[in-house]
Design a protein around this motif. Structure first.
Motif, mmCIF file in Angstrom:
data_model
loop_
_atom_site.group_PDB
_atom_site.id
_atom_site.type_symbol
_atom_site.label_atom_id
_atom_site.label_comp_id
_atom_site.label_asym_id
_atom_site.label_seq_id
_atom_site.Cartn_x
_atom_site.Cartn_y
_atom_site.Cartn_z
ATOM 1 N N THR A 57 0.782 -1.269 0.090
ATOM 2 C CA THR A 57 0.233 -0.082 -0.139
ATOM 3 C C THR A 57 0.719 1.128 -0.139
ATOM 4 O OG1 THR A 57 -0.083 0.162 2.374
ATOM 5 C CG2 THR A 57 -1.830 -1.102 1.061
ATOM 6 N N ASP A 58 2.050 1.148 0.493
ATOM 7 C CA ASP A 58 3.142 2.277 0.331
ATOM 8 C C ASP A 58 3.902 2.274 -0.902
ATOM 9 O OD1 ASP A 58 2.399 3.536 2.650
ATOM 10 O OD2 ASP A 58 4.012 2.934 3.822
ATOM 11 N N GLY A 59 3.620 1.322 -1.886
ATOM 12 C CA GLY A 59 4.320 1.572 -3.108
ATOM 13 C C GLY A 59 5.444 0.446 -3.311
ATOM 14 N N TRP A 60 5.701 -0.186 -2.147
ATOM 15 C CA TRP A 60 6.722 -1.497 -2.229
ATOM 16 C C TRP A 60 6.370 -2.453 -3.097
ATOM 17 C CZ3 TRP A 60 11.444 -0.134 -1.000
ATOM 18 C CH2 TRP A 60 11.790 1.052 -0.192
ATOM 19 N N GLU A 61 7.318 -2.845 -4.200
ATOM 20 C CA GLU A 61 6.818 -4.022 -4.860
ATOM 21 C C GLU A 61 7.830 -5.141 -4.621
ATOM 22 O OE1 GLU A 61 7.510 -5.211 -9.552
ATOM 23 O OE2 GLU A 61 7.442 -3.102 -9.132
#
Length: 92
Positions: A57-61
């Motif tokens: 949800t914080d953009g970490w992939e």
């Protein structure tokens, strides 16, 4: 050109075996999380999945999960004792 930032955390477990692994077995997984990722930790049975979802949800992939073993000896051959979870996200 896009620049990325990377982070990782590690899952570890031991092996509770006796000589040649007779009567033993894998112990539970535990997490080693750097301080910068501690805000994503969630206690509970599905801790790893809750943490990965929170990071998403914080953009970490999730880039990769690298299995390994830090145990020596023939009694633990083929036993995965650690997993390194690697993540990336675009730099602002």
């Amino acid at each position: 050109m896009q620049k990325w930032e990377y982070v990782w955390f590690k899952q570890i477990r031991g092996y509770g075996g006796t000589l040649f692994g007779v009567g033993g077995g894998a112990k539970d997984w535990s997490l080693e999380v750097p301080g910068s990722l501690s805000k994503y930790r969630v206690a509970g049975g599905d801790e790893i999945f809750a943490m990965v979802n929170a990071m998403g949800t914080d953009g970490w992939e999730l880039v990769n999960v690298v299995p390994g073993s830090n145990l020596g000896g023939s009694h633990s051959a083929g036993f995965t004792s650690e997993r390194v979870w690697v993540f990336k996200r675009p730099k602002p």
